[in-house]
Design an enzyme around this catalytic site. Structure first.
Site, PDB file in Angstrom:
ATOM      1  N   GLY A 194       0.742  -1.315  -0.296  1.00 39.05           N
ATOM      2  CA  GLY A 194       0.116  -0.143   0.161  1.00 39.05           C
ATOM      3  C   GLY A 194       0.806   1.266   0.016  1.00 39.05           C
TER       4      GLY A 194
ATOM      5  CE1 TYR B 202       0.999   3.616 -11.026  1.00 41.42           C
ATOM      6  CE2 TYR B 202       0.839   2.367 -12.836  1.00 41.42           C
ATOM      7  CZ  TYR B 202       1.710   2.839 -12.057  1.00 41.42           C
ATOM      8  OH  TYR B 202       2.971   3.163 -12.206  1.00 41.42           O
TER       9      TYR B 202
HETATM   10  C1  COA Z   1       4.377  -0.173  -9.016  1.00 39.12           C
HETATM   11  C2  COA Z   1       4.634   0.344  -7.555  1.00 39.12           C
HETATM   12  C3  COA Z   1       4.718   1.691  -7.328  1.00 39.12           C
HETATM   13  C4  COA Z   1       3.383  -0.088  -6.648  1.00 39.12           C
HETATM   14  O1  COA Z   1       3.667   0.134  -5.527  1.00 39.12           O
HETATM   15  P1  COA Z   1       3.037  -0.892  -4.249  1.00 39.12           P
HETATM   16  O2  COA Z   1       3.359  -0.284  -2.930  1.00 39.12           O
HETATM   17  O3  COA Z   1       3.923  -2.241  -4.507  1.00 39.12           O
HETATM   18  O4  COA Z   1       1.557  -1.120  -4.737  1.00 39.12           O
HETATM   19  P2  COA Z   1       0.176  -1.218  -3.522  1.00 39.12           P
HETATM   20  O5  COA Z   1       0.588  -2.121  -2.591  1.00 39.12           O
HETATM   21  O6  COA Z   1      -0.229   0.253  -3.370  1.00 39.12           O
HETATM   22  O7  COA Z   1      -0.986  -1.778  -4.845  1.00 39.12           O
HETATM   23  C5  COA Z   1      -0.554  -2.862  -5.298  1.00 39.12           C
HETATM   24  C6  COA Z   1      -1.750  -3.733  -5.568  1.00 39.12           C
HETATM   25  O8  COA Z   1      -1.377  -4.842  -6.432  1.00 39.12           O
HETATM   26  C7  COA Z   1      -1.689  -6.053  -5.736  1.00 39.12           C
HETATM   27  N1  COA Z   1      -0.946  -6.994  -6.609  1.00 39.12           N
HETATM   28  C8  COA Z   1       0.325  -7.462  -6.556  1.00 39.12           C
HETATM   29  N2  COA Z   1       0.999  -8.301  -7.143  1.00 39.12           N
HETATM   30  C9  COA Z   1      -0.046  -8.401  -8.137  1.00 39.12           C
HETATM   31  C10 COA Z   1      -0.226  -8.951  -9.372  1.00 39.12           C
HETATM   32  N3  COA Z   1       0.652  -9.794 -10.031  1.00 39.12           N
HETATM   33  N4  COA Z   1      -1.419  -8.905 -10.231  1.00 39.12           N
HETATM   34  C11 COA Z   1      -2.409  -8.263  -9.515  1.00 39.12           C
HETATM   35  N5  COA Z   1      -2.399  -7.517  -8.517  1.00 39.12           N
HETATM   36  C12 COA Z   1      -1.186  -7.773  -7.964  1.00 39.12           C
HETATM   37  C13 COA Z   1      -1.496  -5.995  -4.373  1.00 39.12           C
HETATM   38  O9  COA Z   1      -1.791  -7.010  -3.515  1.00 39.12           O
HETATM   39  C14 COA Z   1      -2.129  -4.536  -4.169  1.00 39.12           C
HETATM   40  O10 COA Z   1      -3.364  -4.614  -4.024  1.00 39.12           O
HETATM   41  P3  COA Z   1      -4.284  -4.548  -2.382  1.00 39.12           P
HETATM   42  O11 COA Z   1      -3.847  -3.243  -2.112  1.00 39.12           O
HETATM   43  O12 COA Z   1      -5.682  -5.000  -2.968  1.00 39.12           O
HETATM   44  O13 COA Z   1      -3.400  -5.707  -1.630  1.00 39.12           O
HETATM   45  C15 COA Z   1       5.798  -0.677  -6.988  1.00 39.12           C
HETATM   46  O14 COA Z   1       5.236  -1.854  -6.778  1.00 39.12           O
HETATM   47  C16 COA Z   1       7.076  -0.574  -7.650  1.00 39.12           C
HETATM   48  O15 COA Z   1       7.650   0.493  -7.532  1.00 39.12           O
HETATM   49  N6  COA Z   1       7.444  -1.466  -8.709  1.00 39.12           N
HETATM   50  C17 COA Z   1       8.486  -1.727  -9.278  1.00 39.12           C
HETATM   51  C18 COA Z   1       8.660  -0.362 -10.276  1.00 39.12           C
HETATM   52  C19 COA Z   1       7.504  -0.198 -11.121  1.00 39.12           C
HETATM   53  O16 COA Z   1       6.561  -0.961 -11.659  1.00 39.12           O
HETATM   54  N7  COA Z   1       6.961   1.324 -11.180  1.00 39.12           N
HETATM   55  C20 COA Z   1       6.082   1.751 -12.226  1.00 39.12           C
HETATM   56  C21 COA Z   1       6.239   1.546 -13.503  1.00 39.12           C
HETATM   57  S1  COA Z   1       4.945   2.316 -14.353  1.00 39.12           S
END
Ligand code: COA
Length: 182
Positions: A103, A140
């Site tokens: 989150g 998102y």
């Molecule tokens: C993308 C990013 C910023 C998201 O931030 P985060 O803190 O991981 O995301 P959140 O926890 O707020 O939300 C992710 C949600 O996706 C869910 N999720 C995780 N893996 C998943 C998957 N494979 N498929 C579907 N949902 C998924 C999580 O459970 C969460 O949902 P929930 O709140 O219902 O549990 C982070 O993961 C990141 O920096 N990743 C690497 C770099 C990246 O991808 N940057 C974006 C480029 S566009």
């Protein structure tokens, strides 16, 4: 200790600290992070990261810091802002992988969007995400972004074509999904 600018319940956003250039460079060279970004095919040295960070720090880009521990976990920002048309593009990465899916991303985005709409008077925020990045897309969507289209075969990775998903968000979408910010 970081300067707290936009404060949530899990994290806060802090002005960029140039002393963190090495940490950002390490994250951007971690292929498990970089494969979701444009940097998997770039050379990121400490020197080039200093340059990039210098220009990012002059715009609305912020370090994402864990509120409990004051540990830097990533970076978020608005790129290509156009104040005439009130548009901008969101970019984010959490480099500390053990923080993924807890989150933090959603809260960091919400803090920045609330600020962008209320203080910067922006209206339309766009983002691009690779179609295989389901974690990011879920994050998102929860924040209120809507899918508006795809660039077909816009990205090649591991010898396969992928679409680039385009999403955008307006203040109405954001405050509907995040009533606590109203
Ligand atoms: C993308 C990013 C910023 C998201 O931030 P985060 O803190 O991981 O995301 P959140 O926890 O707020 O939300 C992710 C949600 O996706 C869910 N999720 C995780 N893996 C998943 C998957 N494979 N498929 C579907 N949902 C998924 C999580 O459970 C969460 O949902 P929930 O709140 O219902 O549990 C982070 O993961 C990141 O920096 N990743 C690497 C770099 C990246 O991808 N940057 C974006 C480029 S566009």
């Amino acid at each position: 200790m970081y300067i707290k600018k936009l404060i949530g319940t899990k994290c806060y956003l802090a002005p960029i600290d140039m002393g963190d250039a090495e940490q950002y460079a390490i994250w951007l060279n971690d292929m498990q992070v970089a494969e979701y970004l444009t940097t998997a095919s770039s050379v990121i040295s400490l020197e080039s990261e200093m340059e990039i960070l210098g220009s990012l720090s002059r715009e609305h880009n912020y370090g994402i810091v864990d509120l409990q521990t004051d540990q830097l976990i990533g970076i978020i920002g608005l790129l290509a802002t156009n104040h005439l048309h009130r548009t901008s593009e969101l970019g984010i990465f959490i480099g500390a992988r053990d923080y993924w899916s807890q989150g933090y991303g959603r809260e960091a985005i919400a803090l920045l969007l609330d600020y962008a709409f209320k203080k910067l008077n922006l209206h339309t925020i766009l983002l691009r995400v690779y179609d295989f990045n389901q974690r990011a897309i879920a994050c998102y969507e929860k924040t209120g972004f809507k899918k508006i289209g795809e660039i077909r075969d816009g990205f090649i990775r591991n010898l396969e074509y992928h679409n680039i998903v385009l999403m955008d968000i307006l203040p109405t979408d954001f405050y509907e999904a995040n009533p606590q910010f109203k």
